[in-house]
Design a protein around this motif. Structure first.
Motif, short mmCIF file in Angstrom:
data_model
loop_
_atom_site.label_atom_id
_atom_site.label_comp_id
_atom_site.label_asym_id
_atom_site.label_seq_id
_atom_site.Cartn_x
_atom_site.Cartn_y
_atom_site.Cartn_z
N THR A 514 0.81 -1.22 0.00
CA THR A 514 0.00 0.00 0.00
C THR A 514 0.85 1.27 0.00
OG1 THR A 514 -0.15 -0.25 2.40
CG2 THR A 514 -2.01 -1.06 1.11
N GLY A 515 2.16 1.14 0.03
CA GLY A 515 3.03 2.33 -0.01
C GLY A 515 3.74 2.54 1.32
N ARG A 516 4.60 3.54 1.34
CA ARG A 516 5.45 3.77 2.51
C ARG A 516 4.61 4.24 3.70
NH1 ARG A 516 10.91 2.17 1.62
NH2 ARG A 516 11.19 3.22 3.62
N VAL A 517 4.98 3.76 4.86
CA VAL A 517 4.32 4.22 6.09
C VAL A 517 5.25 5.15 6.86
CG1 VAL A 517 2.80 2.23 6.31
CG2 VAL A 517 5.07 2.14 7.34
N ASP A 518 6.45 5.42 6.32
CA ASP A 518 7.39 6.32 7.00
C ASP A 518 7.50 7.63 6.22
OD1 ASP A 518 8.68 5.46 4.75
OD2 ASP A 518 10.29 4.41 5.81
N ASP A 519 8.49 8.43 6.51
CA ASP A 519 8.62 9.71 5.83
C ASP A 519 9.45 9.62 4.56
OD1 ASP A 519 6.99 11.18 7.55
OD2 ASP A 519 8.59 11.21 9.05
N VAL A 520 9.23 8.56 3.82
CA VAL A 520 9.89 8.41 2.53
C VAL A 520 8.85 8.62 1.44
CG1 VAL A 520 11.06 6.78 0.98
CG2 VAL A 520 11.65 6.84 3.41
N LEU A 521 9.21 9.45 0.43
CA LEU A 521 8.30 9.67 -0.69
C LEU A 521 8.70 8.78 -1.84
CD1 LEU A 521 8.41 13.58 -0.76
CD2 LEU A 521 6.77 12.12 0.41
N ASN A 522 7.74 8.47 -2.69
CA ASN A 522 8.04 7.72 -3.90
C ASN A 522 7.46 8.51 -5.06
OD1 ASN A 522 8.31 5.86 -5.97
ND2 ASN A 522 8.10 4.13 -4.57
N VAL A 523 8.32 9.31 -5.70
CA VAL A 523 7.89 10.22 -6.74
C VAL A 523 8.34 9.65 -8.08
CG1 VAL A 523 8.05 12.59 -7.61
CG2 VAL A 523 8.15 12.15 -5.14
N SER A 524 7.41 9.26 -8.91
CA SER A 524 7.72 8.61 -10.19
C SER A 524 8.66 7.43 -9.98
CB SER A 524 8.36 9.60 -11.17
OG SER A 524 7.49 10.66 -11.41
N GLY A 525 8.46 6.69 -8.91
CA GLY A 525 9.31 5.53 -8.65
C GLY A 525 10.67 5.89 -8.06
N HIS A 526 10.93 7.18 -7.83
CA HIS A 526 12.19 7.59 -7.22
C HIS A 526 11.99 7.81 -5.73
CE1 HIS A 526 13.68 7.83 -11.18
NE2 HIS A 526 13.15 8.99 -11.49
N ARG A 527 12.88 7.22 -4.97
CA ARG A 527 12.76 7.29 -3.53
C ARG A 527 13.42 8.54 -2.99
NH1 ARG A 527 14.71 1.99 -0.36
NH2 ARG A 527 14.87 3.18 1.55
N MET A 528 12.74 9.19 -2.06
CA MET A 528 13.25 10.47 -1.57
C MET A 528 12.80 10.67 -0.13
SD MET A 528 12.57 13.62 -3.95
CE MET A 528 12.32 12.41 -5.24
N GLY A 529 13.69 11.15 0.70
CA GLY A 529 13.32 11.42 2.08
C GLY A 529 12.72 12.81 2.20
N THR A 530 11.60 12.94 2.93
CA THR A 530 11.06 14.29 3.15
C THR A 530 12.12 15.16 3.82
OG1 THR A 530 10.09 13.49 5.20
CG2 THR A 530 8.64 13.59 3.32
N ALA A 531 12.93 14.55 4.68
CA ALA A 531 13.96 15.29 5.39
C ALA A 531 14.99 15.89 4.44
CB ALA A 531 14.66 14.38 6.40
N GLU A 532 15.28 15.19 3.34
CA GLU A 532 16.26 15.73 2.38
C GLU A 532 15.72 16.99 1.70
OE1 GLU A 532 17.85 12.67 -0.46
OE2 GLU A 532 16.71 11.41 0.91
N VAL A 533 14.43 16.93 1.30
CA VAL A 533 13.84 18.09 0.63
C VAL A 533 13.74 19.25 1.63
CG1 VAL A 533 11.90 18.94 -0.75
CG2 VAL A 533 12.55 16.53 -0.86
N GLU A 534 13.38 18.93 2.87
CA GLU A 534 13.30 19.97 3.90
C GLU A 534 14.67 20.63 4.12
OE1 GLU A 534 11.70 17.76 7.19
OE2 GLU A 534 9.70 17.70 6.28
N SER A 535 15.71 19.83 4.18
CA SER A 535 16.99 20.46 4.46
C SER A 535 17.48 21.27 3.27
CB SER A 535 18.02 19.46 5.00
OG SER A 535 18.54 18.72 3.96
N ALA A 536 17.08 20.86 2.04
CA ALA A 536 17.40 21.68 0.88
C ALA A 536 16.67 23.03 0.98
CB ALA A 536 17.01 20.97 -0.40
N LEU A 537 15.41 23.00 1.39
CA LEU A 537 14.62 24.25 1.49
C LEU A 537 15.19 25.18 2.55
CD1 LEU A 537 11.02 22.80 1.06
CD2 LEU A 537 12.10 24.51 -0.43
N VAL A 538 15.50 24.65 3.73
CA VAL A 538 15.97 25.55 4.79
C VAL A 538 17.38 26.06 4.52
CG1 VAL A 538 14.44 24.64 6.59
CG2 VAL A 538 16.73 23.69 6.33
#
Ligand code: WTA
Length: 650
Positions: A514-538
């Motif tokens: 059913t998909g990830r239950v943690d803070d990992v995103l799956n965007v077009s089949g690419h795995r990405m941590g929400t924390a990585e995008v957050e740290s890029a933004l800040v």
């Protein structure tokens, strides 16, 4: 059987050696009842310089230790090349299709042998030794596979970094594994556009140097001939170097548990982790899954559309197929260039039998209309595969009915970078298919569903997907951080490997991811941590705080939704939105482009300061009628503003 459509393969579809259901059930039971005997036998599918006497020595408890075939010795490149030379030296090993439909290359096993030996000699000449880490930052050209195999020939550990990643991401990965040798190309080419790989590499090398990791050499493949910078003494042309060395190179004898590669992947927290895979168990598992999941038979033309920068490319473009002596098609381009019929044109052009792609591509092509598919013949196809994210039943049915014309089974394969190979999947000659279900475990795999408290759920259930015992292809550790390995995968539900995925089991014992239950995103089949995008933004100087969540996206599976709080005195604007999107692309790469940015004066936090992501997810999904209990928030008022200014109004 439950309510959905069931698809059963016709008996006439099966060939000699295709595994039927009876065999599946017997082998599966054997693999669980006596893993030593089962894997002891199947471990011999590859060639060993020194045969193993021990098979399984693994523990998910305490310090977590995973060893397979631990006293055996082998060489991976020998298994993927040399052992095929006698029988199929002139058979095509790598069939390359360029971004430009007029370009292709065919590399036989003999030619592959020479290319890999020469490259191995070049690396040795420049001082690369067994155990050294080599970073590969390449477009989808055969030299990427040569580079991986050349590393394995001399016992160097490769770290392939996806060519779409930014200089920052590349630099961080070079630093983490202290790699001093980089193989790249002048430029990559995708969908008619160039990607400045060498220029990115130079920037990454500067970043690495600031972190005291000095890259000594860069080997550069000429792909486009575009203009690039050059550091004499550090940079070398690939073709010139290869021409200057001997065409043969003895394969290094490696222990089964010597590292083969590191591949960085995202988790719920912190920087991407260096997933470490070793040699013997990995190759046994990759080759065995490749054979049985895809019902691979000698002579089949096999095409996996992944990029070698991801694990699917490692196991199912390079190592699995080549260990099996297959012809593996490698595609430089994208599904919609020159138009949306490209995949099927390539299938016809190269008479592809087995085709393995991702749901995001299937959904995009489905949206483009059937005529792009139906104008091709596809008569050579006999198997379709899917990987990377849950496939929605509509996309599955389209793939089955339109692409496969109702005559070809689909294998929906569930697995992860950490797993090394496919874990839950149909076997096409054995398993009745249900659209959207990855169906049943592969040999040796013991799935278990648990609730959030770790109670084991039996029968029909919905829970967190764990695996209770080791399989040969699994990761051994996080490079340089075994503690993080234990904490990430074995601490939430002690004694078990926790995948991070949610999963349902139906009355037939079929698994539905059913998909990830943690803070990992799956965007077009690419795995990405929400924390990585957050740290890029800040990291942007106008941003004080950011929280990132996923939301359902028709094409990408998940989209990236960012809540951004600005520094005092900064004004929200569309201009700034664009600036932030560009900033994240620069920090991580285009695959991490935010889809929605909402400027938020405040984020919902508990009194102890923890961001309540549950609420942010609901608002991003435009489902704020069911926000649940907000009374524990430090300032419940922020929620009204977030709802008011949501970016996904339906
Ligand atoms: C997801 C890719 C549903 C899942 C090989 C997993 C899938 C993550 C499937 C791993 C599938 C992969 N059905 N979900 N068939 N295959 N996933 O490490 O959430 O890039 O945890 O490995 O992709 O992604 P990774």
């Amino acid at each position: 059987m439950s309510d959905t459509n069931i698809y059963r393969v016709q008996p006439s579809w099966k060939r000699e050696g295709t595994i039927d259901n009876e065999t599946y059930l017997k082998w599966y039971a054997d693999s669980i009842n006596d893993p030593d005997a089962f894997w002891g036998e199947h471990g011999r599918r590859i060639d060993w310089f020194k045969p193993y006497t021990k098979v399984k020595n693994t523990s998910f408890e305490g310090d977590v230790s995973i060893k397979w075939f631990e006293d055996g010795e082998l060489n991976i490149s020998y298994n993927c090349i040399d052992r095929h030379l006698e029988k199929r030296g002139d058979q095509v090993a790598i069939l390359w299709e360029g971004d430009n439909p007029a370009e292709d290359r065919k590399i036989t096993y003999k030619e592959l042998h020479e290319q890999v030996c020469r490259l191995a000699n070049v690396m040795k000449k420049h001082g690369v030794r067994k155990g050294d880490r080599v970073t590969i930052y390449m477009p989808m050209i055969p030299e990427a596979a040569f580079a991986m195999l050349a590393c394995s020939r001399i016992g160097a550990v490769h770290s392939v970094v996806f060519g779409g990643f930014s200089p920052d991401a590349l630099g961080g990965r070079i630093v983490d594994c202290e790699s001093t040798f980089v193989i790249t190309a002048d430029e990559g080419l995708r969908g008619g556009r160039t990607i400045p790989l060498k220029e990115n590499t130079e920037k990454a090398i500067d970043i690495a140097a600031k972190n005291f990791v000095m890259v000594k050499n860069v080997l550069v493949v000429r792909r486009t001939g575009g203009k690039i910078g050059w550091a004499t003494g550090r940079d070398f042309w690939y073709d010139e170097e290869l021409a200057s060395v001997e065409p043969t190179c003895e394969p290094e004898k490696m222990n089964a548990e010597d590292p083969l590669f590191i591949l960085y992947t995202s988790g719920s927290t912190g920087k991407p982790k260096g997933v470490l895979h070793t040699s013997g168990g990995y190759l046994v598992y990759a080759s065995m899954t490749h054979q049985h999941v895809f019902d691979y038979h000698d002579g089949d033309i096999y095409w996996c559309t992944a990029d070698v920068g991801w694990v699917t490319g490692h196991s199912y473009i390079v190592y699995g197929p080549l260990a099996n002596g297959a012809t593996t098609l490698m595609f430089e381009g994208v599904p919609n260039y020159p138009d949306q019929g490209r995949f099927w044109n390539v299938v016809d052009k190269h008479k592809v039998n087995i085709f393995y792609t991702a749901p995001t591509a299937i959904r995009a092509l489905m949206g483009a209309g059937d005529e792009f598919v139906t104008r091709s013949s596809r008569s050579t196809l006999k198997l379709l595969g899917s990987v990377g994210e849950p496939i929605n039943p509509e996309a599955w049915e389209w793939y089955y009915n339109v692409v496969g014309e109702k005559r070809i089974p689909i294998v929906d394969t569930w697995w992860q970078t950490e797993n090394g190979g496919i874990l839950i999947t149909p076997l096409p000659g054995a398993t009745d298919l249900k659209p959207g279900s990855a169906t049943r475990p592969f040999f040796g795999v013991k799935p278990q569903l648990v609730d959030n408290e770790g109670n084991v759920l039996e029968g029909v259930a919905d829970g967190n997907l764990c695996i209770t015992d080791a399989w040969p292809g699994m990761m051994r550790t996080v490079y340089g951080d075994h503690k993080r390995f234990i904490e990430t995968y074995f601490s939430q539900y002690p004694g078990r490997y926790f995948s991070g995925d949610g999963c349902r089991r139906d009355a037939d014992g079929y698994y539905w991811i059913t998909g990830r239950v943690d803070d990992v995103l799956n965007v077009s089949g690419h795995r990405m941590g929400t924390a990585e995008v957050e740290s890029a933004l800040v990291a942007h100087d106008k941003v004080s705080e950011a929280a990132v969540v996923g939301y359902p996206h028709d094409l990408k599976g998940q989209g990236i939704y960012c809540y951004v709080t600005l520094m005092d005195g900064e004004e929200p604007s569309d201009e700034l939105r664009k600036e932030l999107v560009a900033h994240v692309r620069k920090e991580i790469g285009p695959i991490a482009s935010p889809d929605k940015i909402q400027f938020a004066p405040g984020l919902p936090k508990t009194r102890s300061g923890k961001i309540m992501r549950r609420i942010l997810r609901k608002i991003a999904e435009d489902d704020f009628g069911s926000l649940g209990d907000t009374s524990t928030l430090a300032d419940p008022g922020v929620v009204d503003d977030l709802i008011e200014n949501r970016q996904n109004k339906h």
